[in-house]
Scaffold this motif. Sequence first.
Motif, PDB file in Angstrom:
ATOM      1  N   GLU A 142      -8.020   3.646 -10.164  1.00 63.55           N
ATOM      2  CA  GLU A 142      -6.819   4.452  -9.937  1.00 63.55           C
ATOM      3  C   GLU A 142      -5.813   4.131 -11.031  1.00 63.55           C
ATOM      4  N   ASP A 177      -4.236  10.252  -8.247  1.00 67.60           N
ATOM      5  CA  ASP A 177      -3.101  10.126  -7.324  1.00 67.60           C
ATOM      6  C   ASP A 177      -1.910  10.796  -7.987  1.00 67.60           C
ATOM      7  N   HIS A 202      -5.241  11.629  -4.114  1.00 66.15           N
ATOM      8  CA  HIS A 202      -4.172  11.081  -3.274  1.00 66.15           C
ATOM      9  C   HIS A 202      -2.919  11.929  -3.430  1.00 66.15           C
ATOM     10  N   ARG A 217       8.174   6.730  -1.950  1.00 63.79           N
ATOM     11  CA  ARG A 217       7.378   7.931  -2.184  1.00 63.79           C
ATOM     12  C   ARG A 217       7.785   9.017  -1.185  1.00 63.79           C
ATOM     13  N   GLU A 246      -0.935   9.419   1.056  1.00 64.73           N
ATOM     14  CA  GLU A 246      -0.547   8.018   0.848  1.00 64.73           C
ATOM     15  C   GLU A 246       0.940   7.969   0.510  1.00 64.73           C
TER      16      GLU A 246
HETATM   17 ZN    ZN Z   1      -3.200   6.139  -4.442  1.00 66.63          ZN
END
Ligand code: ZN
Length: 273
Positions: A142, A177, A202, A217, A246
């Motif tokens: 990631e 992501d 994600h 986030r 997430e």
């Molecule tokens: Zn992630």
Amino acid sequence: MSAATRMSLNVYTVREQWNLREAIEGCARHGVPAIAPWRDKLADIGVEEAARLIADNGLAVSSLCRGGMFPAADAAGRQAAIDDNRRALDDAAALGAACLVLVVGGLPDGSKDLPDARRQVEDGIAASLEHAREVGVPLAIEPLHPMYAADRACVNTLAQALDICDVLGDGVGVIVDVYHVWWDPELEAQIARAGERILGFHVCDWLVPTTDLLLDRGMMGDGVIDLPQIRRWVEAAGFEGYAEVEIMSAQNWWKRDPDDVVRICLERMQTVV
Ligand code: ZN
């Protein structure tokens, strides 16, 4: 399948409210078909019990979070990381996880040598790959936003991650992501390059302003990321897995009723992702 039925709940979205058992049962209750456990939550109930609960509730496991953290100041530290990734792979296999997410690690203590840290990451993944192939769980690099290069991940773009994949071959891929890669001018091209090496997608959102680099986030739709555009690119590349929600949000979503959080995630999956 509709967007909502392709949702996976990353348990850190409700980290402060639910333990893993509650998250599994919450997914089942709300019709969320997949879940992504973190290892700290897994450790609370043990991998056998978690696997049983997940199977009993009919859930898929979109990923296990997380392995990685490869760079270290000395050989013993690097070996300890490889050993830990081996255990994480065993847990991922026991859960039937689609991949093990790698947050690859940043600079070792006292180091300013970023190229060396990146070499250590590639070496660490290489050393973990045989076991990943044996247990049938791919390693998913990631890339993290460059603001985390020092302390969490010195692989910061999809291009970097795919360069590692090119070298190492089967058994390693990438996570897209949106929080980490939405700003990248090469995003469309690198998603296309990734193709079937995309092991996870994600979603959350980038708030303006973002007030905490780690724990602010946004819910999908509350920020500035063109989520449908990125989803289309990922799907055009051949990704057919779950969109894993997430959201690490200490001041907002972690303080809300977790059933409301999951309900809103499902709504936003249909309206804005
Ligand atoms: Zn992630």
